[in-house]
Scaffold this motif. Structure first.
Motif, PDB file in Angstrom:
ATOM      1  N   TYR A  43       0.852  -1.188   0.000  1.00 19.55           N
ATOM      2  CA  TYR A  43       0.000   0.000   0.000  1.00 19.55           C
ATOM      3  C   TYR A  43       0.888   1.237   0.000  1.00 19.55           C
TER       4      TYR A  43
ATOM      5  N   LYS B 107       1.238  -7.124  -5.553  1.00 20.33           N
ATOM      6  CA  LYS B 107       0.170  -6.175  -5.886  1.00 20.33           C
ATOM      7  C   LYS B 107       0.455  -4.825  -5.257  1.00 20.33           C
ATOM      8  N   PHE B 108       0.464  -3.803  -6.095  1.00 24.60           N
ATOM      9  CA  PHE B 108       0.673  -2.447  -5.592  1.00 24.60           C
ATOM     10  C   PHE B 108      -0.679  -1.760  -5.450  1.00 24.60           C
ATOM     11  N   MET B 109      -0.989  -1.351  -4.244  1.00 24.07           N
ATOM     12  CA  MET B 109      -2.296  -0.784  -3.926  1.00 24.07           C
ATOM     13  C   MET B 109      -2.108   0.700  -3.645  1.00 24.07           C
ATOM     14  N   ARG B 110      -2.686   1.543  -4.510  1.00 27.51           N
ATOM     15  CA  ARG B 110      -2.454   2.972  -4.305  1.00 27.51           C
ATOM     16  C   ARG B 110      -3.463   3.558  -3.329  1.00 27.51           C
TER      17      ARG B 110
ATOM     18  N   ASP C 157      -8.777   2.556  -2.255  1.00 21.69           N
ATOM     19  CA  ASP C 157      -7.975   2.293  -3.444  1.00 21.69           C
ATOM     20  C   ASP C 157      -8.257   3.461  -4.379  1.00 21.69           C
TER      21      ASP C 157
ATOM     22  N   THR D 285     -11.587  -0.173   0.367  1.00 22.11           N
ATOM     23  CA  THR D 285     -11.361  -1.614   0.395  1.00 22.11           C
ATOM     24  C   THR D 285     -10.994  -2.076   1.805  1.00 22.11           C
TER      25      THR D 285
ATOM     26  N   LEU E  31      -7.128   4.272  -7.087  1.00 25.68           N
ATOM     27  CA  LEU E  31      -7.158   3.974  -8.522  1.00 25.68           C
ATOM     28  C   LEU E  31      -8.510   3.414  -8.929  1.00 25.68           C
ATOM     29  N   LEU E  32      -9.098   2.666  -8.014  1.00 25.08           N
ATOM     30  CA  LEU E  32     -10.436   2.139  -8.289  1.00 25.08           C
ATOM     31  C   LEU E  32     -11.497   3.154  -7.891  1.00 25.08           C
TER      32      LEU E  32
ATOM     33  N   ARG F  73      -7.853  -1.224   6.144  1.00 24.87           N
ATOM     34  CA  ARG F  73      -8.902  -0.483   5.451  1.00 24.87           C
ATOM     35  C   ARG F  73      -8.234   0.695   4.749  1.00 24.87           C
TER      36      ARG F  73
ATOM     37  N   ASN G 116      -8.978  -5.516   3.580  1.00 19.50           N
ATOM     38  CA  ASN G 116      -8.115  -6.628   3.193  1.00 19.50           C
ATOM     39  C   ASN G 116      -7.672  -7.365   4.455  1.00 19.50           C
TER      40      ASN G 116
END
Lengths: 654, 193
Positions: A427, A451-454, A475, A482, A477-478, A472, A484
């Motif tokens: 992250y 996985k790179f989570m921005r 994201d 989220t 980019l999305l 928590r 996890n």
């Protein structure tokens, strides 16, 4: 009879574009005591310098004014011209008609008038300047290096290998520093120990390096070329000269406490070495946990030591060393994420720091290189790294620590290599992969499915039963929030100044930047120097940096220190304050205002007087202003010179 | 899509989707081309370059993000997937060398297999079944051909009806009829369009 030559530079069009240089030259030629005035396109060029040199010889000039750029640029150039023509270089004045006139004004006529005023002042000053001679001081040709991490080690080796003596002082019981705690290094995945330990051994074998471990510098006095350091050699609770490093004491010691070196991920004994390749390989008794020292019981180590080296009563020793230059290589501490409460470090057992993970990944660490969950010892399959913990954060550290992106990527790759089935998330806010081969390394992590989570992690909570931490985060980019659930979370903490760095700072009179790290003399052009002459910086003591940058700076610091100590004597500027001891009453006001600690009050037969150490004095003039009866004057910047300059421009007295 | 309280649970995403995707297109493009989706750094150069995205809601970048993370249903079920014109502009500009258009083509193949096929595409496919042409030569085309000095019909299934039977056989053998949902009895698409 004074014979002043004035040289006016066009600086191409930098000056001549705004100032009427020719008209100015004609006016200057008529000033009192000015026997000639000339202008030239580039006065600092070889023909320009020759012009001045020839005039000094042929026209018998005895003082020179150059009207050109700032003295910061070329004062030294022209001083050398005067000296080469046989004139005392302190009989030179620079009128700065570029930065202080042509560059900051547009009106040609007014700017020319201002340039004339500046020249008039310079003429008034140079007329009264006294010829001065540079002072010299002897230099102690040894260097003190404080801190024996990779920076201090590299600096010491460079200096010693060039042929000068080094006193290397390390606070911990072994040299090696933070780098010795690391498992592997980015981006090459070299094993940290494999590249560090040969250098550690080299230090211990080099006859020019006098090594003090488990020791601290307590006091430093003196000045460039002539420092004196007081070193406290802390008691290890044993006789170092007898210890053979057999390790039997460690093995038999019954007391186990959390190991600071392992970042509390493992345990150590009460008598212990930091790691198997420690230099020197001599243990220390931790007085706080030793049963014999705290309760008078046990004494096992003393009984088993075949060399009879254990000595519980041993006390600290003090040693004095004289040196000519100092390199500060005291390193960093990791940021303690307890204060970032939203991440639950210290509460959720499966949330650890990057340095703790380094210890787990280290082949000689508490788990022999296996990454396990602190809560149950299981091998974590879903792991997330949280970047910028305490970094780029107005509530903690405002700066970027420069290494966390890469160490997280490195450790993610190492885990993936061991357990390809594991799922790893990083992250991040931005990925900063600035170094040589770093962007390629980042890409390699992507290629390996990391996985790179921005998005900056907002909070971590824990599933109570499984003790799984849940992240928590938005994201970004999305554009979706989220959650996890993971087996383990690693907080990528940054670097902060050493907890005791303010002690070192005070001791040496160093400045600190707003981030708390020691401040360099100039951010770009003097990055290893400090504002204290003869004191240099190496490594993360100056600011967060990675190993390549640390080593490069360490080599720079070695070169800086060598520049000081490679000469037997040192030239000192004579432009300093001097005390008229017949007038001085020794009140000490001057000592109070001196930023450099250059003034001492000494008692003579009848009264006290202030004495100025010419090697420390910077010629700032603060003491001369503070002096209540005018017994201190700053050479060539006396009150009468200042008034003459004011008269020249305001009173038209020239 | 696994939505709880408007929060995406990363654990519920289809983490195997990426491998399924690579497997699905391996024979066409090879593994490296498809794995390149994982190299995406979400810079948005693709979306910015997209001529279709200038007129529609198509966001190329989002497709790669969702594919990497395993948003299987959302990617394959999205109408956006069909808005790419396969112009290859993003493919040429991607700084990370992500094989964008190839990835989209494989995703489309997967979408179709999962039953996500746009009605317009099914309709086009039905013409292939019926005429051997996605775009059959209608009367207007035939008129223009004559004006240009060509034969009224091209030398394809239009001129050789027996060749149409071969084409239909290929469509049957490859299972394309099942994918499209073509009814051989009625010679029309199954279900209403």
């Amino acid at each position: 009879m004074t014979n002043i030559g004035v040289y006016i530079c066009h600086c191409g069009t930098n000056i001549a574009g705004v100032v009427d240089v020719e008209g100015l030259t004609q006016k200057v030629a008529k000033l009192k005591d000015v026997s000639l005035a000339k202008d030239y396109k580039y006065m600092c060029s070889e023909p320009g310098q020759d012009l001045i040199r020839e005039d000094i010889k042929n026209r018998n000039l005895d003082r020179v004014v150059v009207a050109a750029c700032s003295p910061r640029m070329h004062e030294n150039t022209y001083k050398k011209v005067l000296a080469s023509a046989g004139l005392n270089p302190f009989l030179l004045e620079i009128a700065n008609i570029r930065e202080q006139a042509s560059w900051v004004h547009l009106d040609k006529e007014k700017t020319t008038d201002k340039a004339l005023d500046l020249i008039k002042m310079a003429v008034a000053k140079v007329r009264m300047d006294e010829p001065l001679t540079s002072l010299s001081a002897n230099v102690i040709q040894r260097v003190l290096v404080i801190g024996a991490g990779i920076a201090g080690i590299q600096t010491s080796l460079d200096i010693a290998n060039i042929g000068f003596d080094v006193v290397l002082v390390e606070k911990e019981q072994s040299i090696g520093g933070r780098m010795s705690q690391l498992g592997k290094t980015f981006p090459t995945l070299d094993c940290s120990a494999c590249i560090l330990t040969p250098k550690m051994v080299e230090v211990s074998l080099n006859p020019r390096i006098k090594l003090f471990t488990y020791s601290e510098v307590e006091e430093i006095s003196g000045f460039i070329g002539n420092f004196k350091a007081k070193i406290r050699k802390k008691s290890r609770g044993l006789d170092e000269s007898l210890c053979t490093g057999c390790g039997l004491c460690q093995e038999k010691c019954p007391t186990k406490v959390p190991s600071e070196y392992d970042e509390k991920m493992g345990k150590r004994k009460a008598i212990y070495t930091l790691f198997p390749q420690a230099v020197p390989n001599i243990p220390v008794i931790d007085r706080a946990s030793c049963l014999y020292i705290t309760k008078g019981k046990c004494g096992v180590c003393k009984k088993v030591c075949p060399a009879g080296a254990i000595d519980y009563e041993r006390t600290d020793e003090f040693i004095e060393e004289e040196i000519g230059a100092v390199v500060v290589a005291t390193g960093f501490d990791p940021f303690d994420p307890v204060s970032k409460e939203e991440y639950g470090f210290g509460i959720y057992r499966n949330v650890i720091t990057g340095l703790q993970l380094e210890r787990l990944l280290h082949a000689a660490g508490p788990t022999k290189g296996e990454v396990v969950r602190p809560s149950d010892g299981a091998i974590p399959k879903r792991i997330a790294f949280v970047q910028c913990v305490g970094s780029r954060d107005e509530h903690a550290n405002k700066y970027c620590s420069r290494v966390c992106c890469m160490y997280a990527i490195k450790n993610a790759l190492l885990i993936k290599e061991h357990h390809p089935e594991s799922e790893i998330f990083i992250y991040y806010i931005d990925i900063r992969a600035f170094g040589k081969g770093y962007e390629e390394f980042y890409k390699r992590a992507q290629e390996n499915g990391i996985k790179f989570m921005r998005g900056r992690v907002a909070e971590i909570f824990e599933e109570q039963k499984s003790r799984n931490p849940v992240i928590r985060a938005d994201d970004t980019l999305l554009g979706m929030v989220t959650e996890n659930e993971l087996d383990m979370v690693v907080l990528s903490v940054g670097m902060i100044p050493r907890s005791d760095s303010s002690k070192i700072q005070k001791m040496l009179g160093l400045a600190a930047s707003p981030d708390g790290f020691f401040m360099e003399a100039h951010a770009k052009l003097r990055p290893v120097d400090t504002l204290v002459d003869g004191v240099f910086l190496a490594g993360t003591a100056q600011g967060p940096k990675d190993i390549p940058d640390t080593v490069a700076q360490a080599k720079g610091a070695a070169s800086g220190a060598l520049e000081v100590i490679s000469h037997k004597t040192l030239q000192l500027s004579p432009l300093i304050s001097e005390v008229d001891e017949r007038l001085c009453r020794g009140c000490g006001d001057c000592k109070d205002v001196c930023e450099y600690g250059a003034i001492e009050i000494v008692t003579l037969d009848t009264h006290k007087v202030a004495r100025i150490n010419p090697a420390i004095c910077k010629g700032c003039g603060a003491c001369a202003v503070a002096c209540c009866n005018g017994s201190i004057k700053l050479r060539n910047y006396t009150d009468s010179i200042t008034f003459a300059m004011l008269d020249a421009t305001l009173g038209g007295a020239v | 899509m696994p939505i709880t309280r408007n929060i995406i649970r990363i654990n519920d995403l289809n983490s195997g989707f990426i491998d399924e995707f690579v497997e699905s297109g391996r024979k066409i493009f090879g593994e490296d081309v498809l794995r390149s989706v994982e190299l995406c750094i979400q810079c948005g150069c693709c979306t910015g370059s997209c001529p279709s995205g200038r007129r529609t809601a198509f966001r190329t970048r989002k497709i790669f993000r969702e594919t990497s993370l395993g948003f299987k249903d959302s990617v394959l079920g999205s109408d956006d997937l069909w808005l790419c014109t396969t112009c290859y502009t993003c493919y040429e500009r991607c700084p990370r060398g992500v094989k964008t258009t190839d990835i989209i083509r494989v995703l489309r193949n997967m979408a179709v297999r999962e039953g996500y096929m746009a009605d317009a595409h099914r309709m086009t496919a039905s013409y292939v079944f019926k005429t051997g042409h996605g775009v059959p030569a209608n009367e207007e085309v035939q008129k223009q051909r004559v004006e240009l000095g060509l034969n009224r019909l091209p030398p394809t299934t239009h001129s050789f009806p027996e060749a149409l039977r071969s084409v239909q056989e290929v469509l049957r053998l490859t299972g394309f009829d099942e994918i499209v949902g073509f009814n051989w009895e009625t010679m029309e698409l199954r279900g209403r369009i």
